[in-house]
Design a protein around this motif. Structure first.
Motif, PDB file in Angstrom:
ATOM      1  N   LYS B  15       0.855  -1.197   0.000  1.00  0.00           N
ATOM      2  CA  LYS B  15       0.000   0.000   0.000  1.00  0.00           C
ATOM      3  C   LYS B  15       0.883   1.236   0.000  1.00  0.00           C
ATOM      4  O   LYS B  15       2.019   1.173   0.456  1.00  0.00           O
ATOM      5  CB  LYS B  15      -0.887  -0.012   1.266  1.00  0.00           C
ATOM      6  CG  LYS B  15      -1.922   1.102   1.351  1.00  0.00           C
ATOM      7  CD  LYS B  15      -3.185   0.802   0.565  1.00  0.00           C
ATOM      8  CE  LYS B  15      -3.980   2.042   0.227  1.00  0.00           C
ATOM      9  NZ  LYS B  15      -4.799   2.550   1.310  1.00  0.00           N
ATOM     10  N   ASN B  16       0.360   2.343  -0.492  1.00  0.00           N
ATOM     11  CA  ASN B  16       1.085   3.610  -0.358  1.00  0.00           C
ATOM     12  C   ASN B  16       1.284   3.935   1.108  1.00  0.00           C
ATOM     13  O   ASN B  16       0.405   3.686   1.937  1.00  0.00           O
ATOM     14  CB  ASN B  16       0.257   4.775  -0.925  1.00  0.00           C
ATOM     15  CG  ASN B  16       0.095   4.727  -2.419  1.00  0.00           C
ATOM     16  OD1 ASN B  16       0.793   3.995  -3.106  1.00  0.00           O
ATOM     17  ND2 ASN B  16      -0.829   5.522  -2.915  1.00  0.00           N
ATOM     18  N   SER B  17       2.428   4.533   1.405  1.00  0.00           N
ATOM     19  CA  SER B  17       2.554   5.262   2.663  1.00  0.00           C
ATOM     20  C   SER B  17       2.857   6.684   2.218  1.00  0.00           C
ATOM     21  O   SER B  17       4.011   7.083   2.087  1.00  0.00           O
ATOM     22  CB  SER B  17       3.683   4.667   3.498  1.00  0.00           C
ATOM     23  OG  SER B  17       4.063   5.570   4.510  1.00  0.00           O
ATOM     24  N   GLY B  18       1.815   7.414   1.883  1.00  0.00           N
ATOM     25  CA  GLY B  18       1.989   8.686   1.190  1.00  0.00           C
ATOM     26  C   GLY B  18       2.331   8.415  -0.269  1.00  0.00           C
ATOM     27  O   GLY B  18       2.595   7.278  -0.640  1.00  0.00           O
ATOM     28  N   PRO B  19       2.329   9.458  -1.110  1.00  0.00           N
ATOM     29  CA  PRO B  19       2.492   9.230  -2.557  1.00  0.00           C
ATOM     30  C   PRO B  19       3.913   8.844  -2.988  1.00  0.00           C
ATOM     31  O   PRO B  19       4.108   8.446  -4.128  1.00  0.00           O
ATOM     32  CB  PRO B  19       2.129  10.582  -3.173  1.00  0.00           C
ATOM     33  CG  PRO B  19       1.655  11.449  -2.078  1.00  0.00           C
ATOM     34  CD  PRO B  19       2.022  10.848  -0.785  1.00  0.00           C
ATOM     35  N   TYR B  20       4.885   8.953  -2.100  1.00  0.00           N
ATOM     36  CA  TYR B  20       6.274   8.716  -2.498  1.00  0.00           C
ATOM     37  C   TYR B  20       6.825   7.362  -2.043  1.00  0.00           C
ATOM     38  O   TYR B  20       7.928   6.992  -2.422  1.00  0.00           O
ATOM     39  CB  TYR B  20       7.185   9.830  -1.948  1.00  0.00           C
ATOM     40  CG  TYR B  20       6.929  11.153  -2.619  1.00  0.00           C
ATOM     41  CD1 TYR B  20       7.721  11.566  -3.693  1.00  0.00           C
ATOM     42  CD2 TYR B  20       5.889  11.973  -2.211  1.00  0.00           C
ATOM     43  CE1 TYR B  20       7.485  12.779  -4.332  1.00  0.00           C
ATOM     44  CE2 TYR B  20       5.633  13.181  -2.847  1.00  0.00           C
ATOM     45  CZ  TYR B  20       6.434  13.581  -3.900  1.00  0.00           C
ATOM     46  OH  TYR B  20       6.184  14.767  -4.533  1.00  0.00           O
ATOM     47  N   GLU B  21       6.073   6.660  -1.204  1.00  0.00           N
ATOM     48  CA  GLU B  21       6.576   5.401  -0.651  1.00  0.00           C
ATOM     49  C   GLU B  21       5.573   4.278  -0.850  1.00  0.00           C
ATOM     50  O   GLU B  21       4.361   4.505  -0.850  1.00  0.00           O
ATOM     51  CB  GLU B  21       6.815   5.535   0.866  1.00  0.00           C
ATOM     52  CG  GLU B  21       7.877   6.501   1.242  1.00  0.00           C
ATOM     53  CD  GLU B  21       7.982   6.702   2.756  1.00  0.00           C
ATOM     54  OE1 GLU B  21       8.881   7.409   3.184  1.00  0.00           O
ATOM     55  OE2 GLU B  21       7.137   6.155   3.507  1.00  0.00           O
ATOM     56  N   THR B  23       4.691   0.630   1.000  1.00  0.00           N
ATOM     57  CA  THR B  23       5.015  -0.132   2.197  1.00  0.00           C
ATOM     58  C   THR B  23       4.344  -1.495   2.122  1.00  0.00           C
ATOM     59  O   THR B  23       3.203  -1.613   1.683  1.00  0.00           O
ATOM     60  CB  THR B  23       4.660   0.659   3.479  1.00  0.00           C
ATOM     61  OG1 THR B  23       5.240  -0.009   4.583  1.00  0.00           O
ATOM     62  CG2 THR B  23       3.160   0.804   3.677  1.00  0.00           C
ATOM     63  N   LEU B  60      13.824   1.708   2.062  1.00  0.00           N
ATOM     64  CA  LEU B  60      13.934   2.733   3.098  1.00  0.00           C
ATOM     65  C   LEU B  60      13.995   2.134   4.493  1.00  0.00           C
ATOM     66  O   LEU B  60      14.683   2.640   5.357  1.00  0.00           O
ATOM     67  CB  LEU B  60      12.775   3.722   2.972  1.00  0.00           C
ATOM     68  CG  LEU B  60      12.663   4.380   1.579  1.00  0.00           C
ATOM     69  CD1 LEU B  60      11.393   5.192   1.461  1.00  0.00           C
ATOM     70  CD2 LEU B  60      13.878   5.254   1.277  1.00  0.00           C
ATOM     71  N   THR B  74       9.540  -0.953   3.588  1.00  0.00           N
ATOM     72  CA  THR B  74       9.136   0.268   2.880  1.00  0.00           C
ATOM     73  C   THR B  74      10.172   0.609   1.824  1.00  0.00           C
ATOM     74  O   THR B  74      11.369   0.644   2.117  1.00  0.00           O
ATOM     75  CB  THR B  74       8.944   1.432   3.869  1.00  0.00           C
ATOM     76  OG1 THR B  74       7.979   1.036   4.849  1.00  0.00           O
ATOM     77  CG2 THR B  74       8.441   2.677   3.151  1.00  0.00           C
ATOM     78  N   ILE B  75       9.698   0.817   0.602  1.00  0.00           N
ATOM     79  CA  ILE B  75      10.604   1.178  -0.491  1.00  0.00           C
ATOM     80  C   ILE B  75      10.178   2.504  -1.110  1.00  0.00           C
ATOM     81  O   ILE B  75       9.020   2.930  -0.964  1.00  0.00           O
ATOM     82  CB  ILE B  75      10.673   0.071  -1.584  1.00  0.00           C
ATOM     83  CG1 ILE B  75       9.358  -0.050  -2.356  1.00  0.00           C
ATOM     84  CG2 ILE B  75      11.065  -1.273  -0.989  1.00  0.00           C
ATOM     85  CD1 ILE B  75       9.437  -0.974  -3.579  1.00  0.00           C
ATOM     86  N   PRO B  78       9.105   3.829  -7.556  1.00  0.00           N
ATOM     87  CA  PRO B  78       9.830   4.186  -8.774  1.00  0.00           C
ATOM     88  C   PRO B  78       9.237   5.444  -9.408  1.00  0.00           C
ATOM     89  O   PRO B  78       9.957   6.270  -9.949  1.00  0.00           O
ATOM     90  CB  PRO B  78       9.632   2.984  -9.690  1.00  0.00           C
ATOM     91  CG  PRO B  78       9.000   1.912  -8.881  1.00  0.00           C
ATOM     92  CD  PRO B  78       8.457   2.517  -7.624  1.00  0.00           C
ATOM     93  N   ALA B  81       2.987   8.297  -6.865  1.00  0.00           N
ATOM     94  CA  ALA B  81       1.612   7.847  -7.103  1.00  0.00           C
ATOM     95  C   ALA B  81       0.873   8.826  -8.007  1.00  0.00           C
ATOM     96  O   ALA B  81       0.879  10.030  -7.765  1.00  0.00           O
ATOM     97  CB  ALA B  81       0.872   7.706  -5.778  1.00  0.00           C
ATOM     98  N   TYR B  90      -2.926   3.397  -5.787  1.00  0.00           N
ATOM     99  CA  TYR B  90      -3.003   3.098  -4.352  1.00  0.00           C
ATOM    100  C   TYR B  90      -1.811   2.255  -3.882  1.00  0.00           C
ATOM    101  O   TYR B  90      -1.643   2.023  -2.692  1.00  0.00           O
ATOM    102  CB  TYR B  90      -4.295   2.337  -4.024  1.00  0.00           C
ATOM    103  CG  TYR B  90      -5.560   3.164  -4.111  1.00  0.00           C
ATOM    104  CD1 TYR B  90      -6.039   3.609  -5.337  1.00  0.00           C
ATOM    105  CD2 TYR B  90      -6.283   3.472  -2.964  1.00  0.00           C
ATOM    106  CE1 TYR B  90      -7.208   4.353  -5.418  1.00  0.00           C
ATOM    107  CE2 TYR B  90      -7.457   4.216  -3.039  1.00  0.00           C
ATOM    108  CZ  TYR B  90      -7.917   4.653  -4.259  1.00  0.00           C
ATOM    109  OH  TYR B  90      -9.076   5.383  -4.342  1.00  0.00           O
TER     110      TYR B  90
END
Lengths: 456, 103
Positions: B15-21, B23, B60, B74-75, B78, B81, B90
């Protein structure tokens, strides 16, 4: 006050809930009803375009049940991140819905509206003052990012919501807010510990997603005491278990031990989850650790163009075997045909489902040859007309392209729809996801108090 | 060698953990399996780097969360989102490579 109870009807306002579950919650005499309406998960479009990602009729259905119940029980209703993204247009959209409900149900609803949009001029000023810092892995902010952004909101903390509640209102309609705040603020105002209140809010904002079986469309009850909180699913077919609640603490966050929010961290190093009975879980030990500087998270989206797509498929093994070469050749044909249009004014993208449509670069399986492929031709261009033109030409070129070894000469694509091309409108991308240091947690979240009247 | 992670885990999701990560959570069925995998450090940066073909610096964090008998990875996404060319707004369908892990 020994305990305070909050009813969380649904994960997102507009996702719905069974009336039976909601009534089970009301029967337990909640002190307030809170619901989160927002998320960045649906992507940048909704913030950028000022549009809700939830459906108006679905939101009205949920909100009517909630507002009527709030009035009948004489308890406040709190809505966070109204309209999905919580900018001014989203708030106005939600307020219109409240007005309609007030008129249809003949209710007078004393409302506190808290805005969360910050003008670009103010953000540029703060940028010059060095008050904006990146939230890794997002990069440093650039002046032009701010200038090109359509709308900027900030996630409010509990402080503006507590102020709003001091006005003895029926409804708090908040713009963009840190998800747990609408659940936590009334509890903290009543003197309960901030860490437990926020952790409870973090779980309740998703309602029954934290139960098992999970659902985004069902009600939960949270009971906060001075040393713990208790969670209960309000549908008898769902239960809260230590696993479901602890697992939910992980959800959508990169570090379950430290949940960053406005003004500090919810620290879960000492948190314990205990099964109280078959259906309820007790949580203890969560703490709030204030940060030396109070920061709020900014979110912004900018327009990058207009999109047109065409959806098709191929079932031909000769074509499937050389799909990458075909796509590359089609792109060349398009560039060549429209050589009078600058290359940077449009992008052509092919999403190939059955190959790597879902994972893109992250897809580890590279050598599988499927029997059919889904093809989405996508063009993002400076104008809608240009996107339509390029998509149309790309589609017709691919349909009739004579790839090496072709046997099926009547057409290369199966189109699902007529018309085959779908103009998809404005395209946005996230341009700001940064922290702003503030002196006063309330300075960007002004409150307006008004009574939304059912009859004059 | 050879017990599929899918037999030990109750949940494997992304799932996203915010638009940049992005998880990813692996939640185990029981504490024994969780402890074993945790102690042996089976889920490590080399493995994730290989499964997702990303450099280790894009991973990360990998965090064990005992109360949920869960391991969280958490990565860096690429693509952010919803950016043009991004394929999972998502981030909810990026878990599949984890299903192939054997313990």
């Amino acid at each position: 006050m020994q305990e305070i109870k909050v009813l969380s009807p649904t994960a997102i306002l507009g996702y719905g809930f069974p009336v039976e579950s909601f009534q089970n919650g009301l029967a337990q005499h909640p002190d307030f009803i809170a619901v989160d309406a927002g998320s960045t998960d649906p992507g940048p479009y909704y913030l950028g375009a000022g549009v809700s990602f939830t459906d108006r009729e679905a939101v009205k259905r949920d909100l009517k049940l909630i507002l009527k119940a709030g009035k009948e029980l004489g308890i406040p209703v709190l809505i966070g991140s109204a309209g999905g993204s919580g900018a001014n247009e989203h708030l106005a959209w939600n307020e219109e819905i409240v007005k309609e409900i007030a008129q249809e149900e003949n209710l007078n609803i004393k409302t506190a509206i808290i805005t969360a949009e910050i003008p670009k001029t103010e953000i540029l000023k703060k940028y010059e003052e060095g008050k904006i810092k990146p939230l890794p892995p997002a990069g440093e902010i650039l002046r032009e990012d701010i200038e090109n952004t359509s709308r900027i909101v900030a996630q409010m903390g509990i402080e503006p919501i507590i102020d709003a509640l001091n006005n003895d209102v029926d409804l708090v309609l908040a713009g963009r807010a840190f998800d747990p705040t609408v659940f936590a603020a009334p509890c903290i105002k009543a003197g309960f510990p901030q860490g437990l209140a926020l952790h409870m809010g973090k779980i309740l904002e998703c309602a029954s997603i934290a139960a098992t079986p999970g659902s985004g469309s069902d009600c939960m009850l949270g009971t906060l005491r001075h040393d713990c909180f208790i969670l209960e699913a309000l549908n008898p077919n769902r239960r809260c278990t230590v696993t479901s609640i602890a697992a939910h603490t992980l959800y959508e966050k990169n570090n379950p031990y430290k949940l960053h929010g406005p003004g500090g961290i919810i620290d879960l190093e000492q948190t314990q989850f205990t099964q109280l009975d078959d259906r309820r879980v007790k949580v203890t030990g969560s703490q709030f650790i204030p940060s030396p500087e109070y920061t709020i998270k900014l979110e912004g989206a900018k327009k990058t163009g207009y999109r047109t797509i065409s959806i098709a498929g191929t079932r031909d093994p000769i074509m499937i075997a050389q799909i990458d070469e075909i796509i590359s050749e089609i792109k060349n044909m398009v560039r060549h045909n429209f050589s009078h249009i600058k290359n940077d004014e449009y992008q052509i993208l092919f999403s190939i489902y059955g190959k790597n449509g879902v994972m893109g670069k992250l897809e580890p399986k590279k050598d599988i040859i499927p029997h059919e492929l889904g093809v989405i031709i996508e063009v993002v261009a400076k104008t809608q007309e240009m996107a339509n033109t390029i998509c149309s030409f790309t589609r017709s070129s691919m349909l009739h392209y004579g790839y090496p070894g072709r046997i099926a000469t009547a057409g290369n694509l199966a189109f699902r729809y007529s018309p085959s091309d779908i103009p998809a409108g404005e395209v946005y991308e996230f341009s700001i996801y940064h922290l702003l240091t503030v002196n006063d947690p309330k300075e960007y979240f002004p409150i307006t108090i008004k009574t939304i009247k059912g009859s004059e | 060698m050879g017990v599929p992670l899918t037999e030990l885990a109750e949940v494997i999701r992304s799932k996203n953990s915010g638009p940049y990560e992005l998880t990813m959570d692996i939640i185990f069925k029981d504490f024994d399996s969780y402890e074993k995998v945790k102690q042996q450090k089976v889920i490590n940066k080399e493995l994730i780097s290989r499964l997702y073909q990303i450099p280790q610096e894009d991973i990360l964090s990998i965090i064990n969360f005992d109360p949920a008998k869960a391991i969280k990875i958490t990565i860096k996404r690429p693509l952010v989102a919803g950016a043009v060319g991004e394929s999972d707004v998502y981030g909810a369908q990026q878990h599949a490579p984890l299903l192939s892990i054997e313990i």
